[in-house]
Design a protein around this motif. Structure first.
Motif, PDB file in Angstrom:
ATOM      1  N   VAL A 126     -14.226   8.831  29.000  1.00 22.15           N
ATOM      2  CA  VAL A 126     -12.776   8.615  28.869  1.00 22.15           C
ATOM      3  C   VAL A 126     -12.468   7.569  27.811  1.00 22.15           C
ATOM      4  CG1 VAL A 126     -12.185   9.342  31.210  1.00 22.15           C
ATOM      5  CG2 VAL A 126     -12.878   6.986  30.812  1.00 22.15           C
ATOM      6  N   ALA A 127     -11.378   7.808  27.074  1.00 18.56           N
ATOM      7  CA  ALA A 127     -10.998   6.918  25.979  1.00 18.56           C
ATOM      8  C   ALA A 127      -9.823   6.018  26.313  1.00 18.56           C
ATOM      9  CB  ALA A 127     -10.668   7.741  24.725  1.00 18.56           C
ATOM     10  N   GLY A 128      -9.126   6.278  27.430  1.00 18.48           N
ATOM     11  CA  GLY A 128      -7.935   5.480  27.692  1.00 18.48           C
ATOM     12  C   GLY A 128      -6.871   5.760  26.641  1.00 18.48           C
ATOM     13  N   GLN A 129      -6.184   4.720  26.191  1.00 19.18           N
ATOM     14  CA  GLN A 129      -5.116   4.890  25.209  1.00 19.18           C
ATOM     15  C   GLN A 129      -5.688   4.945  23.788  1.00 19.18           C
ATOM     16  OE1 GLN A 129      -1.229   3.064  27.226  1.00 19.18           O
ATOM     17  NE2 GLN A 129      -2.596   1.489  26.495  1.00 19.18           N
ATOM     18  N   SER A 130      -5.271   5.954  23.035  1.00 23.87           N
ATOM     19  CA  SER A 130      -5.769   6.131  21.671  1.00 23.87           C
ATOM     20  C   SER A 130      -5.188   5.072  20.751  1.00 23.87           C
ATOM     21  CB  SER A 130      -5.380   7.521  21.148  1.00 23.87           C
ATOM     22  OG  SER A 130      -5.940   8.528  21.948  1.00 23.87           O
ATOM     23  N   LEU A 131      -6.035   4.580  19.846  1.00 21.22           N
ATOM     24  CA  LEU A 131      -5.596   3.579  18.878  1.00 21.22           C
ATOM     25  C   LEU A 131      -4.946   4.253  17.676  1.00 21.22           C
ATOM     26  CD1 LEU A 131      -7.767   2.054  20.617  1.00 21.22           C
ATOM     27  CD2 LEU A 131      -8.225   0.679  18.567  1.00 21.22           C
ATOM     28  N   GLY A 132      -3.908   3.627  17.143  1.00 22.45           N
ATOM     29  CA  GLY A 132      -3.266   4.169  15.954  1.00 22.45           C
ATOM     30  C   GLY A 132      -2.333   3.163  15.316  1.00 22.45           C
ATOM     31  N   MET A 133      -1.959   3.447  14.094  1.00 16.72           N
ATOM     32  CA  MET A 133      -1.055   2.555  13.376  1.00 16.72           C
ATOM     33  C   MET A 133       0.390   2.815  13.799  1.00 16.72           C
ATOM     34  SD  MET A 133      -0.689   4.203   9.572  1.00 16.72           S
ATOM     35  CE  MET A 133       0.578   5.449   9.279  1.00 16.72           C
ATOM     36  N   TRP A 170      -7.864  -7.278  13.324  1.00 15.83           N
ATOM     37  CA  TRP A 170      -8.032  -8.071  14.544  1.00 15.83           C
ATOM     38  C   TRP A 170      -7.216  -7.507  15.699  1.00 15.83           C
ATOM     39  CZ3 TRP A 170     -12.025 -10.760  15.496  1.00 15.83           C
ATOM     40  CH2 TRP A 170     -12.769 -11.303  14.426  1.00 15.83           C
ATOM     41  N   ALA A 171      -6.045  -6.963  15.407  1.00 17.80           N
ATOM     42  CA  ALA A 171      -5.281  -6.308  16.467  1.00 17.80           C
ATOM     43  C   ALA A 171      -6.016  -5.072  16.968  1.00 17.80           C
ATOM     44  CB  ALA A 171      -3.887  -5.932  15.951  1.00 17.80           C
ATOM     45  N   ALA A 172      -6.666  -4.359  16.053  1.00 18.09           N
ATOM     46  CA  ALA A 172      -7.432  -3.180  16.444  1.00 18.09           C
ATOM     47  C   ALA A 172      -8.626  -3.575  17.315  1.00 18.09           C
ATOM     48  CB  ALA A 172      -7.904  -2.427  15.198  1.00 18.09           C
ATOM     49  N   ARG A 173      -9.314  -4.658  16.943  1.00 20.06           N
ATOM     50  CA  ARG A 173     -10.416  -5.139  17.775  1.00 20.06           C
ATOM     51  C   ARG A 173      -9.915  -5.519  19.177  1.00 20.06           C
ATOM     52  NH1 ARG A 173     -15.320  -6.545  15.232  1.00 20.06           N
ATOM     53  NH2 ARG A 173     -15.254  -6.475  12.953  1.00 20.06           N
ATOM     54  N   GLU A 174      -8.760  -6.156  19.223  1.00 15.35           N
ATOM     55  CA  GLU A 174      -8.202  -6.550  20.522  1.00 15.35           C
ATOM     56  C   GLU A 174      -7.915  -5.329  21.390  1.00 15.35           C
ATOM     57  OE1 GLU A 174      -4.513  -9.214  22.371  1.00 15.35           O
ATOM     58  OE2 GLU A 174      -4.457  -8.573  20.268  1.00 15.35           O
ATOM     59  N   GLN A 175      -7.414  -4.251  20.765  1.00 14.38           N
ATOM     60  CA  GLN A 175      -7.115  -3.050  21.536  1.00 14.38           C
ATOM     61  C   GLN A 175      -8.400  -2.387  22.049  1.00 14.38           C
ATOM     62  OE1 GLN A 175      -3.995  -2.047  22.426  1.00 14.38           O
ATOM     63  NE2 GLN A 175      -5.025  -0.548  23.731  1.00 14.38           N
ATOM     64  N   GLU A 198     -13.400   0.158  10.126  1.00 15.84           N
ATOM     65  CA  GLU A 198     -14.680  -0.534  10.292  1.00 15.84           C
ATOM     66  C   GLU A 198     -14.610  -1.547  11.431  1.00 15.84           C
ATOM     67  OE1 GLU A 198     -16.640  -0.424   5.809  1.00 15.84           O
ATOM     68  OE2 GLU A 198     -15.261  -2.057   6.344  1.00 15.84           O
ATOM     69  N   ALA A 199     -13.469  -2.203  11.585  1.00 15.05           N
ATOM     70  CA  ALA A 199     -13.304  -3.166  12.677  1.00 15.05           C
ATOM     71  C   ALA A 199     -13.370  -2.463  14.029  1.00 15.05           C
ATOM     72  CB  ALA A 199     -11.978  -3.908  12.522  1.00 15.05           C
ATOM     73  N   ILE A 200     -12.717  -1.318  14.138  1.00 14.30           N
ATOM     74  CA  ILE A 200     -12.723  -0.557  15.386  1.00 14.30           C
ATOM     75  C   ILE A 200     -14.140  -0.112  15.730  1.00 14.30           C
ATOM     76  CG2 ILE A 200     -11.993   1.614  16.455  1.00 14.30           C
ATOM     77  CD1 ILE A 200      -9.373   1.345  14.805  1.00 14.30           C
ATOM     78  N   VAL A 201     -14.823   0.475  14.760  1.00 13.49           N
ATOM     79  CA  VAL A 201     -16.171   0.992  15.004  1.00 13.49           C
ATOM     80  C   VAL A 201     -17.137  -0.145  15.326  1.00 13.49           C
ATOM     81  CG1 VAL A 201     -18.131   2.221  13.998  1.00 13.49           C
ATOM     82  CG2 VAL A 201     -15.797   3.053  13.609  1.00 13.49           C
ATOM     83  N   ASP A 202     -17.057  -1.222  14.556  1.00 17.22           N
ATOM     84  CA  ASP A 202     -17.957  -2.355  14.794  1.00 17.22           C
ATOM     85  C   ASP A 202     -17.751  -2.924  16.189  1.00 17.22           C
ATOM     86  OD1 ASP A 202     -19.801  -4.569  13.826  1.00 17.22           O
ATOM     87  OD2 ASP A 202     -18.005  -5.723  14.346  1.00 17.22           O
ATOM     88  N   ARG A 219     -11.053  -4.001  22.918  1.00 14.43           N
ATOM     89  CA  ARG A 219     -11.444  -4.847  24.047  1.00 14.43           C
ATOM     90  C   ARG A 219     -10.563  -4.562  25.268  1.00 14.43           C
ATOM     91  NH1 ARG A 219     -11.742 -10.274  20.224  1.00 14.43           N
ATOM     92  NH2 ARG A 219     -13.597  -9.636  19.037  1.00 14.43           N
ATOM     93  N   LYS A 220      -9.288  -4.329  25.036  1.00 10.94           N
ATOM     94  CA  LYS A 220      -8.379  -4.016  26.138  1.00 10.94           C
ATOM     95  C   LYS A 220      -8.770  -2.698  26.802  1.00 10.94           C
ATOM     96  CE  LYS A 220      -3.464  -3.227  27.135  1.00 10.94           C
ATOM     97  NZ  LYS A 220      -2.100  -3.158  26.539  1.00 10.94           N
ATOM     98  N   ASN A 221      -9.081  -1.693  25.988  1.00 12.22           N
ATOM     99  CA  ASN A 221      -9.500  -0.409  26.554  1.00 12.22           C
ATOM    100  C   ASN A 221     -10.759  -0.563  27.403  1.00 12.22           C
ATOM    101  OD1 ASN A 221      -7.358   0.680  25.120  1.00 12.22           O
ATOM    102  ND2 ASN A 221      -8.547   2.353  24.266  1.00 12.22           N
ATOM    103  N   LEU A 222     -11.718  -1.341  26.910  1.00 12.13           N
ATOM    104  CA  LEU A 222     -12.926  -1.601  27.685  1.00 12.13           C
ATOM    105  C   LEU A 222     -12.589  -2.315  28.989  1.00 12.13           C
ATOM    106  CD1 LEU A 222     -16.070  -1.614  27.828  1.00 12.13           C
ATOM    107  CD2 LEU A 222     -15.958  -3.893  26.792  1.00 12.13           C
ATOM    108  N   LYS A 223     -11.694  -3.288  28.924  1.00 12.63           N
ATOM    109  CA  LYS A 223     -11.289  -4.062  30.097  1.00 12.63           C
ATOM    110  C   LYS A 223     -10.792  -3.156  31.217  1.00 12.63           C
ATOM    111  CE  LYS A 223      -7.776  -7.470  31.490  1.00 12.63           C
ATOM    112  NZ  LYS A 223      -6.714  -8.390  31.012  1.00 12.63           N
TER     113      LYS A 223
END
Length: 435
Positions: free
Chosen positions: A167-174, A200-205, A243-247, A207-211
């Motif tokens: 499961v992916a939870g909420q999809s990330l997007g601009m 950095w906002a993408a990295r935070e999201q 790259e931030a999201i994937v990393d 982390r939120k999805n993982l949470k």
């Protein structure tokens, strides 16, 4: 209809009398541990393409403990055999791109009237439909308010039947992109739950999805067919953001799927290191070569075009969406043919939820029409999909140690792949869900 026959097995295996393949399997686990058995008239190994007749599959605690030739076993009269001797048996199928919370009959602006709680309740029904269609595992790529995580957890707890899930939870997007909510006017100041701009906002999201329980990350690298005001070929997110999201996701042990129709977004997503590209409709030969070199899987939902163009207007899809599908539907099938010919790893992903759940099997014939053999299409929905989901030692094959997930159909799908549209028997984790 399969016949359930009583018989407890006093198994006496004469290993020397077994064919080599059966003897090898018997050596991996003790058939005497089995609680019950399935007798398969024909059994497919999707890795090799081998089909073996009269195979007896031993099952205990939801897993396969043995696979052996039927005539190597003496039967008593006190135990249980599920008799599929007149069926073709293969591993449970895997769909790597579904949306269980999406109701295909509710499209366009009508979706604004359906909240996340209602979507989750619909997902209970959709989960059963996917399972009964033979898809014992699915990857849900995007759901409102983490509803797919609740569905996964409820299935695992035994609250209701459904496939095992990534499961992916909420999809990330601009902001304003395909993974945002663009149907409402600015007065409402509404935005999608996974919108994140900047690295950095993408990295935070992520982390939120993982949470909140996601084990996969999906982001939108281009516009899409079903969103208002986005162009399918237009790139969304920069390389730095991707790259931030994937990393971040990979560092946290999560795999990444990128929605991408246009080649500019496809290319950047592959360069960023995503594990799969979804749709890949307008992929160039250069990006195909890059995908092969990087080991990136392509999940190309070629059946859904038939439904959008055939039923889209009737169920309320936006005219904009219909026009975009007219532009890319055939192009995607041509891209699948070129990617397959180039040796890129293709995985089965259908986008179920845009079309009605339970029709997933119709995609197999479209994959074959695009140049794949029936075996290759089945491999896309078994061993290759299992590898993408990081479950290659758990699902996708019928071998000792694997989950007892398998299906049965009338006749060989290697001769007629449309037989996978009419699955007669479904077992998941040793439990029968369709007779």
């Amino acid at each position: 209809m399969p016949r359930i026959v009583a018989a407890l097995f006093a198994l006496s295996l004469a290993a020397a009398a077994l064919p080599a393949c059966a003897a090898d399997n018997a050596a991996q686990a003790d058939p005497g541990q089995a609680e019950h058995y399935v007798l398969a008239g024909q059994l497919l190994d999707p890795k090799t393409g081998d089909v073996r007749d009269d195979q007896l599959i031993g099952i205990a605690e939801g897993r396969i403990v043995s696979v052996s030739q039927r005539d190597a076993v003496e039967l008593d009269e006190d135990g249980k055999v599920i008799d599929l001797s007149d069926r073709f048996v293969l591993p449970g199928l895997i769909d790597t791109h579904v949306h269980l919370t999406n109701d295909a009959s509710v499209q366009g602006h009508a979706r604004l009237g359906r909240g996340s709680h209602r979507a989750a309740l619909y997902g209970v029904r959709a989960a059963r439909k996917n399972l009964e269609a033979g898809f014992t595992t699915v990857r849900n790529l995007g759901a409102p308010a983490f509803a797919d995580i609740a569905i996964r957890d409820a299935i695992e707890a035994g609250d209701f039947p459904g496939p095992r899930m990534r499961v992916a939870g909420q999809s990330l997007g601009m902001t304003g992109g395909h993974c945002d909510s663009t149907l409402l006017p600015p007065d409402f100041e509404h935005r999608g739950g996974g919108v994140a701009d900047g690295p950095w906002a993408a990295r935070e999201q992520v982390r939120k999805n993982l949470k909140y329980g996601a084990d996969t990350i999906k982001f939108c690298a281009t516009g899409g067919v079903m969103s208002k005001g986005t162009a399918t070929g237009a790139r969304q997110y920069t390389l730095e953001e991707m790259e931030a999201i994937v990393d971040e996701a990979h560092a946290l042990g999560m795999r990444v799927a990128a929605h991408a129709h246009g080649d500019a977004g496809i290319k950047l997503a592959i360069k960023a290191g995503v594990d799969s590209v979804e749709h890949a409709s307008l992929i160039s030969d250069e990006s195909i070569a890059l995908a092969r070199r990087n080991g990136t899987a392509l999940s190309m939902d070629v059946y859904v075009s038939d439904y959008i163009l055939g039923m889209g207007e009737e169920v309320g899809m936006l005219e904009e969406s219909l026009e975009k599908e007219r532009e890319i539907g055939q192009a995607q099938r041509d891209s699948l043919r070129r990617a397959h010919e180039a040796g890129v790893r293709i995985v089965f992903g259908s986008d179920a939820g845009v079309y009605p759940h339970g029709q997933n099997g119709k995609q197999f014939a479209r994959m074959v029409e695009a140049g794949m053999s029936p075996l290759e299409a089945i491999q896309a929905a078994t061993i290759h999909a299992a590898d993408l989901l990081d479950w290659s030692d758990e699902i996708g094959r019928i071998e000792p140690g694997f989950h007892a997930d398998f299906i049965a159909v009338d006749g060989s799908p290697l001769d007629d792949v449309t037989r996978l549209e009419s699955v007669r028997f479904v077992m998941k984790a040793g439990e029968i869900h369709k007779r």
